[in-house]
Design a protein around this motif. Structure first.
Motif, PDB file in Angstrom:
ATOM      1  N   GLN A 104     -54.113 -21.772  22.761  1.00 33.65           N
ATOM      2  CA  GLN A 104     -54.278 -22.157  24.161  1.00 33.65           C
ATOM      3  C   GLN A 104     -55.763 -22.345  24.507  1.00 33.65           C
ATOM      4  O   GLN A 104     -56.127 -23.299  25.199  1.00 33.65           O
ATOM      5  CB  GLN A 104     -53.643 -21.098  25.061  1.00 33.65           C
ATOM      6  CG  GLN A 104     -53.577 -21.491  26.518  1.00 33.65           C
ATOM      7  CD  GLN A 104     -52.883 -20.436  27.351  1.00 33.65           C
ATOM      8  OE1 GLN A 104     -53.110 -19.239  27.154  1.00 33.65           O
ATOM      9  NE2 GLN A 104     -52.037 -20.859  28.267  1.00 33.65           N
ATOM     10  N   GLU A 105     -56.614 -21.474  24.006  1.00 32.43           N
ATOM     11  CA  GLU A 105     -58.052 -21.609  24.249  1.00 32.43           C
ATOM     12  C   GLU A 105     -58.598 -22.889  23.619  1.00 32.43           C
ATOM     13  O   GLU A 105     -59.448 -23.559  24.212  1.00 32.43           O
ATOM     14  CB  GLU A 105     -58.799 -20.385  23.728  1.00 32.43           C
ATOM     15  CG  GLU A 105     -58.574 -19.151  24.568  1.00 32.43           C
ATOM     16  CD  GLU A 105     -59.077 -17.874  23.912  1.00 32.43           C
ATOM     17  OE1 GLU A 105     -59.777 -17.932  22.874  1.00 32.43           O
ATOM     18  OE2 GLU A 105     -58.750 -16.792  24.447  1.00 32.43           O
ATOM     19  N   LYS A 106     -58.116 -23.239  22.432  1.00 31.45           N
ATOM     20  CA  LYS A 106     -58.531 -24.504  21.804  1.00 31.45           C
ATOM     21  C   LYS A 106     -58.153 -25.692  22.690  1.00 31.45           C
ATOM     22  O   LYS A 106     -58.945 -26.621  22.873  1.00 31.45           O
ATOM     23  CB  LYS A 106     -57.877 -24.669  20.429  1.00 31.45           C
ATOM     24  CG  LYS A 106     -58.471 -23.812  19.339  1.00 31.45           C
ATOM     25  CD  LYS A 106     -57.778 -24.114  18.019  1.00 31.45           C
ATOM     26  CE  LYS A 106     -58.485 -23.498  16.858  1.00 31.45           C
ATOM     27  NZ  LYS A 106     -59.831 -23.973  16.642  1.00 31.45           N
ATOM     28  N   VAL A 107     -56.947 -25.661  23.235  1.00 28.27           N
ATOM     29  CA  VAL A 107     -56.487 -26.748  24.097  1.00 28.27           C
ATOM     30  C   VAL A 107     -57.336 -26.809  25.368  1.00 28.27           C
ATOM     31  O   VAL A 107     -57.743 -27.886  25.796  1.00 28.27           O
ATOM     32  CB  VAL A 107     -54.987 -26.588  24.430  1.00 28.27           C
ATOM     33  CG1 VAL A 107     -54.542 -27.578  25.490  1.00 28.27           C
ATOM     34  CG2 VAL A 107     -54.141 -26.739  23.163  1.00 28.27           C
ATOM     35  N   GLU A 108     -57.624 -25.656  25.946  1.00 30.21           N
ATOM     36  CA  GLU A 108     -58.417 -25.630  27.180  1.00 30.21           C
ATOM     37  C   GLU A 108     -59.839 -26.155  26.969  1.00 30.21           C
ATOM     38  O   GLU A 108     -60.410 -26.763  27.866  1.00 30.21           O
ATOM     39  CB  GLU A 108     -58.433 -24.225  27.767  1.00 30.21           C
ATOM     40  CG  GLU A 108     -57.090 -23.840  28.373  1.00 30.21           C
ATOM     41  CD  GLU A 108     -57.018 -22.399  28.845  1.00 30.21           C
ATOM     42  OE1 GLU A 108     -57.883 -21.583  28.450  1.00 30.21           O
ATOM     43  OE2 GLU A 108     -56.087 -22.083  29.608  1.00 30.21           O
ATOM     44  N   ARG A 109     -60.409 -25.938  25.798  1.00 30.53           N
ATOM     45  CA  ARG A 109     -61.788 -26.366  25.515  1.00 30.53           C
ATOM     46  C   ARG A 109     -61.902 -27.838  25.128  1.00 30.53           C
ATOM     47  O   ARG A 109     -62.994 -28.392  25.173  1.00 30.53           O
ATOM     48  CB  ARG A 109     -62.380 -25.523  24.379  1.00 30.53           C
ATOM     49  CG  ARG A 109     -62.741 -24.107  24.762  1.00 30.53           C
ATOM     50  CD  ARG A 109     -63.565 -23.430  23.669  1.00 30.53           C
ATOM     51  NE  ARG A 109     -62.988 -23.531  22.345  1.00 30.53           N
ATOM     52  CZ  ARG A 109     -62.225 -22.613  21.760  1.00 30.53           C
ATOM     53  NH1 ARG A 109     -61.935 -21.501  22.393  1.00 30.53           N
ATOM     54  NH2 ARG A 109     -61.752 -22.811  20.543  1.00 30.53           N
ATOM     55  N   ASP A 110     -60.822 -28.472  24.724  1.00 33.45           N
ATOM     56  CA  ASP A 110     -60.873 -29.829  24.183  1.00 33.45           C
ATOM     57  C   ASP A 110     -60.113 -30.788  25.101  1.00 33.45           C
ATOM     58  O   ASP A 110     -58.889 -30.723  25.194  1.00 33.45           O
ATOM     59  CB  ASP A 110     -60.272 -29.834  22.770  1.00 33.45           C
ATOM     60  CG  ASP A 110     -60.453 -31.138  22.037  1.00 33.45           C
ATOM     61  OD1 ASP A 110     -60.629 -32.192  22.689  1.00 33.45           O
ATOM     62  OD2 ASP A 110     -60.386 -31.111  20.789  1.00 33.45           O
ATOM     63  N   ASN A 111     -60.818 -31.692  25.762  1.00 38.05           N
ATOM     64  CA  ASN A 111     -60.181 -32.624  26.695  1.00 38.05           C
ATOM     65  C   ASN A 111     -59.205 -33.584  26.032  1.00 38.05           C
ATOM     66  O   ASN A 111     -58.382 -34.193  26.705  1.00 38.05           O
ATOM     67  CB  ASN A 111     -61.242 -33.415  27.464  1.00 38.05           C
ATOM     68  CG  ASN A 111     -61.971 -32.551  28.460  1.00 38.05           C
ATOM     69  OD1 ASN A 111     -61.430 -31.571  28.967  1.00 38.05           O
ATOM     70  ND2 ASN A 111     -63.212 -32.900  28.746  1.00 38.05           N
ATOM     71  N   ARG A 112     -59.286 -33.724  24.715  1.00 38.12           N
ATOM     72  CA  ARG A 112     -58.345 -34.589  24.000  1.00 38.12           C
ATOM     73  C   ARG A 112     -56.986 -33.916  23.828  1.00 38.12           C
ATOM     74  O   ARG A 112     -55.998 -34.589  23.551  1.00 38.12           O
ATOM     75  CB  ARG A 112     -58.907 -34.975  22.635  1.00 38.12           C
ATOM     76  CG  ARG A 112     -60.210 -35.776  22.728  1.00 38.12           C
ATOM     77  CD  ARG A 112     -60.857 -35.912  21.387  1.00 38.12           C
ATOM     78  NE  ARG A 112     -61.219 -34.563  20.923  1.00 38.12           N
ATOM     79  CZ  ARG A 112     -61.750 -34.279  19.754  1.00 38.12           C
ATOM     80  NH1 ARG A 112     -61.969 -35.230  18.884  1.00 38.12           N
ATOM     81  NH2 ARG A 112     -62.055 -33.039  19.425  1.00 38.12           N
ATOM     82  N   LEU A 113     -56.950 -32.598  23.972  1.00 37.35           N
ATOM     83  CA  LEU A 113     -55.705 -31.838  23.842  1.00 37.35           C
ATOM     84  C   LEU A 113     -55.128 -31.599  25.233  1.00 37.35           C
ATOM     85  O   LEU A 113     -55.843 -31.179  26.141  1.00 37.35           O
ATOM     86  CB  LEU A 113     -55.962 -30.512  23.124  1.00 37.35           C
ATOM     87  CG  LEU A 113     -56.543 -30.650  21.717  1.00 37.35           C
ATOM     88  CD1 LEU A 113     -56.848 -29.267  21.143  1.00 37.35           C
ATOM     89  CD2 LEU A 113     -55.612 -31.429  20.804  1.00 37.35           C
TER      90      LEU A 113
END
Length: 149
Positions: A104-113
């Motif tokens: 979830q943190e990876k998704v929150e940090r990456d606008n492509r996700l």
């Protein structure tokens, strides 16, 4: 506990986890050789997905697979969580929650996700409660499939 991307040396552990998970959740006896080839394919072709593992005291205690869905509606990628397995002695201790939060943190940090999805066996009430407790909903879509034998 640490969550990290899986490495090729984690392959056999992931295979064991998948064989165990299929038997536990769906009473399906998978062919370990086929699963080995399937897990290995992810390591050799990263576009297929990425495994993550949880370690505690240097021992792998859980794994999950992320795969990718392109969303034209969102102009981005939705991460699918698949093949989730937590060793029996570590269940109910927040292991999956830690892995989920990592993704979830990876998704929150990456606008492509753009988000996270998963599917759950209808009868796996325990897993469904965990997913709902983390804020996931099942109200939006139904999953339909056709799989050849």
């Amino acid at each position: 506990m640490i969550v990290r991307e899986a490495r090729p040396e984690d392959l056999e552990t992931i295979v064991d986890f998948q064989v165990n998970m299929a038997l536990e959740t769906e009473n399906i006896a998978l062919d370990p050789d086929t699963v080995h080839l399937g897990v290995k394919a992810v390591f050799t072709a990263p576009a297929k997905g990425k495994y993550y593992i949880a370690e505690k005291a240097g021992k792998v205690i859980a794994s999950l697979l992320t795969t990718f869905e392109w969303s034209d509606w969102r102009n981005g990628t939705v991460i699918w969580l698949q093949s989730v397995y937590v060793m029996p002695g570590h269940r109910g201790q927040g292991v999956y929650k830690g892995m989920y939060r990592h993704i979830q943190e990876k998704v929150e940090r990456d606008n492509r996700l753009k988000g996270i999805r998963l599917y759950a066996e209808k009868t796996n009430v325990t897993a469904r409660k965990v997913y709902e407790k983390l804020g996931m909903t099942s109200e939006h879509y139904l999953l339909y499939e056709w799989l050849k034998d």
